[in-house]
Design a protein around this motif. Structure first.
Motif, PDB file in Angstrom:
ATOM      1  N   TYR A 253       4.101   5.904  -5.652  1.00  0.00           N
ATOM      2  CA  TYR A 253       3.511   5.257  -4.053  1.00  0.00           C
ATOM      3  C   TYR A 253       3.210   6.452  -2.883  1.00  0.00           C
ATOM      4  CZ  TYR A 253       4.037   3.322   0.712  1.00  0.00           C
ATOM      5  OH  TYR A 253       4.110   2.550   1.682  1.00  0.00           O
TER       6      TYR A 253
ATOM      7  N   ARG B 265      -0.074   7.463  -0.520  1.00  0.00           N
ATOM      8  CA  ARG B 265      -0.373   7.365   0.258  1.00  0.00           C
ATOM      9  C   ARG B 265      -0.446   8.428   2.097  1.00  0.00           C
ATOM     10  NH1 ARG B 265       4.671   8.301   3.571  1.00  0.00           N
ATOM     11  NH2 ARG B 265       3.959   6.518   5.347  1.00  0.00           N
TER      12      ARG B 265
ATOM     13  N   TYR C 106      -6.884   2.001  -0.718  1.00  0.00           N
ATOM     14  CA  TYR C 106      -6.272   1.662  -1.036  1.00  0.00           C
ATOM     15  C   TYR C 106      -5.064   0.250  -0.597  1.00  0.00           C
ATOM     16  CZ  TYR C 106      -6.828   2.798  -5.899  1.00  0.00           C
ATOM     17  OH  TYR C 106      -7.841   3.235  -7.041  1.00  0.00           O
TER      18      TYR C 106
ATOM     19  N   PHE D 142      -1.517  -1.325  -0.680  1.00  0.00           N
ATOM     20  CA  PHE D 142      -0.448  -0.920  -0.959  1.00  0.00           C
ATOM     21  C   PHE D 142       0.590  -2.369  -0.662  1.00  0.00           C
ATOM     22  CE2 PHE D 142      -1.903   3.328  -0.274  1.00  0.00           C
ATOM     23  CZ  PHE D 142      -1.848   4.150  -1.550  1.00  0.00           C
TER      24      PHE D 142
ATOM     25  N   ALA E 240       2.425  -0.363   3.648  1.00  0.00           N
ATOM     26  CA  ALA E 240       2.358  -1.085   2.083  1.00  0.00           C
ATOM     27  C   ALA E 240       2.784  -2.575   2.891  1.00  0.00           C
ATOM     28  CB  ALA E 240       3.592  -0.817   1.470  1.00  0.00           C
TER      29      ALA E 240
END
Length: 426
Positions: free
Chosen positions: A70, A74, A82, A84, A106
């Protein structure tokens, strides 16, 4: 959304533990409810190719390879498009993790909340380091990335003998879990050729149809070890309250399959006399005690304040590796990762014969281990006081790293992301 309080759920588990038929019925009803919920969200939510759902040890923490992947994604512009999502176990954890700067990018959701079922149904990518939920079959086009959580020393899955004791699950139940995990996994991360062969054997990854693809590119979580610095170690020690001038021992034992309590989970019976260790070692050392993530025991080290620090709640065990001078473990896979730092390791295997023949069994010859094996507390103390700080990284230790850690070069997250995720740019 969960209805029962944690203490109520624990009491219910304890009551059901001795009523196997009723326990089986309750689990079946919960399973049906969860499957119907997932089916509902699958019907009304198309698969989202831009969404990744992350979870670490079923929402217990923010760490391991899901965290590494992750945090790499990012920061890489190729994945800027994307969405998350991170799942955590309860409301308290969700509140805690919303405060972490890296997780500001996220959406944070709670286990078994409406949002959780929705994202299980519609996220194209699911990234986990543990078993996948039996109630959520993988949709067509959905990708489940199984990161797992260590190079295996002790036997896993179908490789465990049928006569081995597990206090929580029967062998038939465990085999169903192994087969389900294998069938649900699209990819399985491996840190070495050795681990790939063991995962193939333990979970029959190449026997299922379609077979699970192994990504043999190193462990993403070990990227942080390749980047470790003395300054980072000092920062972590200050955060944990470790006194200046003390050497740090990380004591990280694994759980025992035959130690389990209904309503609590696996427990761990302390096998060291901390009074004796304090008497012999406290002038120069402090101990960071790290329980296995499956262990629910409550440890009270109040009387050892200033010598023993319970760090079982520290999310990322990499921080504990980086700030320690010496690792003591038994059969936990932590030593494979720790060996990347080329620091001393002592194996305290007080129950070696029982563990090897009755509880699990081993994949490798213990003569390969990158450090001494001791079986008594006296020998443990002598091993700590007597290791050669200049020459412990010997030919055996070097051969160990060349066989098991040769892919941990700091770029595993990048390689895994490039294998699994399509670039989506805003």
């Amino acid at each position: 959304m969960r209805i029962l309080k944690p203490e109520t759920r624990a009491a219910l588990h304890r009551w059901l533990f001795n009523k196997p038929h009723l326990k089986k019925l309750v689990h079946k009803l919960v399973y049906i409810k969860d499957r119907l919920t997932i089916a509902h969200y699958s019907l009304w939510n198309p698969l989202r190719r831009d969404t990744v759902l992350f979870t670490c040890f079923v929402g217990r923490s923010y760490g391991c390879s899901p965290k590494a992947i992750y945090e790499y994604m990012r920061t890489d512009p190729r994945y800027a498009g994307y969405k998350f999502v991170w799942m955590f176990r309860d409301k308290e954890r969700c509140r805690k993790y919303r405060q972490i700067p890296a997780l500001q990018d996220a959406e944070i959701i709670e286990f078994k909340s409406a949002a959780y079922y929705k994202y299980l149904a519609c996220a194209k990518y699911i990234v986990s380091n543990y078993k996948f939920h039996a109630f959520s079959p993988r949709r067509k086009g959905q990708i489940f990335l199984q990161c797992w959580h260590g190079t295996p020393l002790k036997r896993l899955g179908f490789d465990v003998d049928d006569n081995v004791i597990n206090a929580r699950d029967s062998r038939s139940d465990l085999k169903k879990q192994y087969e389900w995990m294998s069938r649900q996994s699209s990819y399985f991360i491996s840190p070495s050729a050795f681990a790939s062969a063991r995962f193939n054997s333990a979970y029959k990854l190449q026997e299922i149809q379609p077979p699970t693809e192994i990504i043999e590119e190193g462990y993403p979580r070990n990227d942080a070890l390749a980047a470790a610095t003395p300054e980072k170690a000092q920062e972590i020690r200050r955060r944990l309250g470790v006194p200046e001038g003390k050497k740090v021992i990380l004591y990280a034992p694994t759980f025992r399959d035959n130690q389990h309590s209904a309503g609590l989970g696996f427990t761990y019976e302390l096998a060291v006399d901390f009074d004796r260790l304090r008497e012999r070692l406290s002038d120069d050392y402090v101990i960071l005690f790290r329980a296995h993530y499956l262990v629910a025991s409550s440890f009270d080290f109040t009387k050892y304040a200033g010598f023993v620090y319970n760090v079982s709640d520290v999310d990322d065990i990499n921080d504990l590796y980086i700030c320690s001078d010496l690792l003591i473990t038994d059969y936990s896979s932590v030593f494979f990762d720790y060996a990347n730092l080329r620091r001393p390791i002592i194996f305290y295997m007080y129950d070696r014969e029982q563990y090897g023949s009755v509880i699990r069994g081993f994949y490798i010859d213990l003569a390969e281990l990158p450090g001494p094996i001791v079986e008594t507390e006296d020998d443990l103390v002598e091993a700590v006081l007597g290791f050669d700080e200049e020459n412990f990284y010997d030919a055996r230790y070097r051969a160990f790293n060349e066989k098991y850690n040769y892919l941990d070069d700091g770029n595993a997250s990048k390689r895994v992301a490039e294998r699994v995720f399509e670039p989506i740019v805003k």
